[in-house]
Design a protein around this motif. Sequence first.
Motif, PDB file in Angstrom:
ATOM      1  N   TYR A  99       1.278  -1.261   0.044  1.00 20.61           N
ATOM      2  CA  TYR A  99       0.484  -0.135  -0.040  1.00 20.61           C
ATOM      3  C   TYR A  99       1.454   0.909   0.247  1.00 20.61           C
ATOM      4  CZ  TYR A  99      -3.732   3.461   1.405  1.00 20.61           C
ATOM      5  OH  TYR A  99      -4.139   4.560   1.660  1.00 20.61           O
ATOM      6  N   ARG A 100       2.046   1.009   1.000  1.00 17.84           N
ATOM      7  CA  ARG A 100       2.883   2.994   1.238  1.00 17.84           C
ATOM      8  C   ARG A 100       3.728   2.403  -0.927  1.00 17.84           C
ATOM      9  NH1 ARG A 100       3.768   4.484   5.607  1.00 17.84           N
ATOM     10  NH2 ARG A 100       6.048   5.384   5.716  1.00 17.84           N
ATOM     11  N   ALA A 101       3.766   1.699  -0.898  1.00 20.17           N
ATOM     12  CA  ALA A 101       4.614   1.848  -2.275  1.00 20.17           C
ATOM     13  C   ALA A 101       3.697   2.243  -3.042  1.00 20.17           C
ATOM     14  CB  ALA A 101       5.351   0.047  -2.246  1.00 20.17           C
ATOM     15  N   GLY A 102       2.756   2.522  -3.611  1.00 16.15           N
ATOM     16  CA  GLY A 102       1.514   2.700  -3.827  1.00 16.15           C
ATOM     17  C   GLY A 102       0.808   0.886  -5.149  1.00 16.15           C
ATOM     18  N   GLN A 103       0.867  -0.018  -4.749  1.00 20.98           N
ATOM     19  CA  GLN A 103       0.398  -1.017  -5.070  1.00 20.98           C
ATOM     20  C   GLN A 103      -0.568  -2.560  -4.841  1.00 20.98           C
ATOM     21  OE1 GLN A 103       4.181  -3.149  -5.701  1.00 20.98           O
ATOM     22  NE2 GLN A 103       5.765  -1.858  -6.762  1.00 20.98           N
ATOM     23  N   ALA A 104      -1.259  -1.369  -3.685  1.00 22.16           N
ATOM     24  CA  ALA A 104      -2.309  -1.934  -2.916  1.00 22.16           C
ATOM     25  C   ALA A 104      -3.429  -1.300  -3.227  1.00 22.16           C
ATOM     26  CB  ALA A 104      -1.853  -2.636  -1.417  1.00 22.16           C
ATOM     27  N   LEU A 105      -4.622  -1.283  -2.638  1.00 23.99           N
ATOM     28  CA  LEU A 105      -5.600  -0.616  -2.820  1.00 23.99           C
ATOM     29  C   LEU A 105      -6.618  -0.813  -2.091  1.00 23.99           C
ATOM     30  CD1 LEU A 105      -8.441  -0.551  -4.640  1.00 23.99           C
ATOM     31  CD2 LEU A 105      -6.429   0.678  -6.074  1.00 23.99           C
ATOM     32  N   VAL A 106      -7.953  -0.516  -1.479  1.00 24.59           N
ATOM     33  CA  VAL A 106      -8.909  -0.835  -0.418  1.00 24.59           C
ATOM     34  C   VAL A 106     -10.071  -0.463  -1.077  1.00 24.59           C
ATOM     35  CG1 VAL A 106      -9.995  -1.404   1.696  1.00 24.59           C
ATOM     36  CG2 VAL A 106      -7.010  -0.974   1.430  1.00 24.59           C
ATOM     37  N   VAL A 107     -10.777  -1.187  -1.623  1.00 24.40           N
ATOM     38  CA  VAL A 107     -12.586  -0.320  -1.411  1.00 24.40           C
ATOM     39  C   VAL A 107     -13.267  -1.065  -0.212  1.00 24.40           C
ATOM     40  CG1 VAL A 107     -14.387  -0.585  -2.701  1.00 24.40           C
ATOM     41  CG2 VAL A 107     -12.062  -0.648  -3.843  1.00 24.40           C
ATOM     42  N   HIS A 108     -13.561   0.326   0.941  1.00 23.02           N
ATOM     43  CA  HIS A 108     -14.623  -0.154   1.925  1.00 23.02           C
ATOM     44  C   HIS A 108     -15.719  -0.353   1.414  1.00 23.02           C
ATOM     45  CE1 HIS A 108     -14.747  -1.769   5.705  1.00 23.02           C
ATOM     46  NE2 HIS A 108     -13.274  -1.308   6.058  1.00 23.02           N
ATOM     47  N   ALA A 109     -16.601  -0.539   2.517  1.00 23.62           N
ATOM     48  CA  ALA A 109     -18.205  -0.534   2.392  1.00 23.62           C
ATOM     49  C   ALA A 109     -18.925  -0.994   1.570  1.00 23.62           C
ATOM     50  CB  ALA A 109     -18.834   1.121   2.457  1.00 23.62           C
ATOM     51  N   VAL A 110     -18.339  -2.440   0.756  1.00 26.27           N
ATOM     52  CA  VAL A 110     -18.954  -2.832  -0.918  1.00 26.27           C
ATOM     53  C   VAL A 110     -19.121  -4.184  -0.342  1.00 26.27           C
ATOM     54  CG1 VAL A 110     -15.957  -4.106  -0.818  1.00 26.27           C
ATOM     55  CG2 VAL A 110     -17.353  -3.461  -2.543  1.00 26.27           C
ATOM     56  N   ALA A 111     -20.115  -4.067  -1.215  1.00 24.55           N
ATOM     57  CA  ALA A 111     -21.325  -5.822  -1.689  1.00 24.55           C
ATOM     58  C   ALA A 111     -21.247  -5.955  -2.788  1.00 24.55           C
ATOM     59  CB  ALA A 111     -22.115  -5.169  -0.904  1.00 24.55           C
ATOM     60  N   THR A 112     -21.942  -7.521  -2.910  1.00 18.22           N
ATOM     61  CA  THR A 112     -22.617  -7.822  -4.140  1.00 18.22           C
ATOM     62  C   THR A 112     -23.882  -6.836  -4.212  1.00 18.22           C
ATOM     63  OG1 THR A 112     -23.202  -9.424  -3.536  1.00 18.22           O
ATOM     64  CG2 THR A 112     -20.957  -9.669  -4.249  1.00 18.22           C
ATOM     65  N   PRO A 113     -25.127  -7.166  -5.338  1.00 18.13           N
ATOM     66  CA  PRO A 113     -26.169  -6.805  -4.759  1.00 18.13           C
ATOM     67  C   PRO A 113     -27.082  -7.675  -3.441  1.00 18.13           C
ATOM     68  CG  PRO A 113     -25.587  -7.605  -6.815  1.00 18.13           C
ATOM     69  CD  PRO A 113     -24.995  -8.091  -6.404  1.00 18.13           C
ATOM     70  N   TYR A 114     -26.339  -8.890  -2.851  1.00 17.91           N
ATOM     71  CA  TYR A 114     -26.802  -9.906  -2.283  1.00 17.91           C
ATOM     72  C   TYR A 114     -27.202  -8.957  -1.631  1.00 17.91           C
ATOM     73  CZ  TYR A 114     -28.368 -14.380   0.463  1.00 17.91           C
ATOM     74  OH  TYR A 114     -28.648 -15.012   0.888  1.00 17.91           O
ATOM     75  N   ARG A 115     -28.480  -9.267  -0.746  1.00 16.36           N
ATOM     76  CA  ARG A 115     -28.929  -8.726   0.716  1.00 16.36           C
ATOM     77  C   ARG A 115     -29.256  -9.586   1.812  1.00 16.36           C
ATOM     78  NH1 ARG A 115     -25.856  -5.616  -0.980  1.00 16.36           N
ATOM     79  NH2 ARG A 115     -26.112  -3.344  -1.971  1.00 16.36           N
ATOM     80  N   GLU A 116     -28.873 -10.794   1.784  1.00 13.20           N
ATOM     81  CA  GLU A 116     -29.758 -11.766   3.192  1.00 13.20           C
ATOM     82  C   GLU A 116     -28.547 -12.264   3.215  1.00 13.20           C
ATOM     83  OE1 GLU A 116     -32.563 -12.385   3.614  1.00 13.20           O
ATOM     84  OE2 GLU A 116     -33.068 -10.826   1.801  1.00 13.20           O
ATOM     85  N   ARG A 117     -28.521 -13.659   4.342  1.00  9.79           N
ATOM     86  CA  ARG A 117     -27.028 -14.109   4.749  1.00  9.79           C
ATOM     87  C   ARG A 117     -26.885 -15.407   4.311  1.00  9.79           C
ATOM     88  NH1 ARG A 117     -29.599  -9.885   7.868  1.00  9.79           N
ATOM     89  NH2 ARG A 117     -28.447  -7.984   7.977  1.00  9.79           N
ATOM     90  N   SER A 118     -26.856 -15.773   3.240  1.00 11.80           N
ATOM     91  CA  SER A 118     -26.412 -17.567   2.770  1.00 11.80           C
ATOM     92  C   SER A 118     -25.738 -18.166   2.739  1.00 11.80           C
ATOM     93  CB  SER A 118     -27.440 -18.236   2.162  1.00 11.80           C
ATOM     94  OG  SER A 118     -27.656 -19.609   1.332  1.00 11.80           O
ATOM     95  N   HIS A 119     -24.944 -18.190   2.757  1.00 12.57           N
ATOM     96  CA  HIS A 119     -22.873 -18.393   2.039  1.00 12.57           C
ATOM     97  C   HIS A 119     -23.316 -19.120   1.092  1.00 12.57           C
ATOM     98  CE1 HIS A 119     -20.376 -18.251   5.622  1.00 12.57           C
ATOM     99  NE2 HIS A 119     -20.818 -18.462   6.576  1.00 12.57           N
ATOM    100  N   PHE A 120     -24.412 -20.202   0.898  1.00 12.59           N
ATOM    101  CA  PHE A 120     -24.513 -20.284  -0.509  1.00 12.59           C
ATOM    102  C   PHE A 120     -24.478 -19.570  -1.861  1.00 12.59           C
ATOM    103  CE2 PHE A 120     -22.590 -24.289   1.479  1.00 12.59           C
ATOM    104  CZ  PHE A 120     -21.602 -24.565   0.967  1.00 12.59           C
TER     105      PHE A 120
END
Length: 417
Positions: A99-120
């Motif tokens: 990250y400090r070398a400019g070779q990593a980044l983070v996207v936070h508060a991200v999700a797929t369109p799925y809004r339930e809680r089943s693993h599969f």
Amino acid sequence: MPATLAAPTRRALLLGSGALLSYAYLPRTASAEPRDPRFLAIVLRGGLDGLAVVAPVGDPDWRKLRGDKALTVEGASPVLPLDDFFALNPAMPNLHRLYRAGQALVVHAVATPYRERSHFDGQDVLESGLPGPGATDTGWLNRALSTLTAGGSAAAQVQRAFAIGPITPLVMRGPAPVLSWMPPRLAPVGDDTMMRLLDLYRHTDPTFAGVLEEGIGVATIARAGGMDAKPADGTPAVQTGGITQVRAYFAEAAGTAAKFLGRPDGPRVGALSLNGWDTHINEGADKGRLADLLGALDGAIGAVESGMGAAWPDTVVALVTEFGRTARINGNDGTDHGTATAALFAGGALKGGRVVADWPGLKDADLHDKRDLKPTTDLRSVMKGLLRDHLRVDGRRLEAIVFPDSDAARPIGGLLT
């Protein structure tokens, strides 16, 4: 310099930013540019606690939310600062260095369109690229490769895909042909059946499901690392010397992928999945199970960087999960299935050293269903941007074939150098 929030309460865009393995050939002639892109997707199965990986230490409600379980800048295990608002789990020094070398980044508060809680169902949406769960036999990464062939932007030869494991993961199933090979330390296929039983119990007996889920998570990691036997003193292997074997297993899987991807005549696109991220009990973000797993994952990232060799500057590694976890710690010192999380990206092709986040806040009124981090970025937008700008997948095909019914999820640009 990474961009920062003007105030902790303001929502802003921060642009200061076991295992299955598969590969797909993307020829050098994919574009006229002097570039030879590589792309590796690492799926973290089980639902990663994004708040424990990238902590919002600048949010005034962070400590109120997690109390003495909140990662902080001081204490016995201080976090690794990313900017004046976010900080990385101390178990991930490799990722912090990148990250400090400019070779990593983070996207936070991200999700797929799925809004339930089943693993599969969550994994189905994550890997299929469809807006919801359902019967499908193709994944977005395979479909992306098929559009390159069909669109003529790749060589005329049919692209080949290579999978490590007894079953090709959904993200790599589709029209592009797939070959497979099984590594000696792969977790048994029976885990899939166990997880489906677990999903059933989560709807009928949540208490038993929590106990069963914790046992499955530990057993899966132990078997994958060859740790069935307990140490001489009888303590659980995964909590003592066994974590050394977990680290070796993660690094071996990721490092093997990198060695294939880094070869001049090797594959160009791959996907790797690692189990064990379902942390209902004794999560241990600073010292414990999750910290150990994050340390193993950090070692795997280092193994990818090393294994890619001269190809690292053309590489993007995406670490994604089916959903996040509850914002609050539960009564078992763990976290339950949630919604938004953090997605991690590493590689020399990234314009890194940045956090991308339209931060929703952590007050009760800000939480999704008053319990989860609220999603403000669609993961499909991130992946669309990377596929378009890194692999040169045509924008129209991204909408129609790779991520159908996703018009509202516009590609995010500017993620690459």
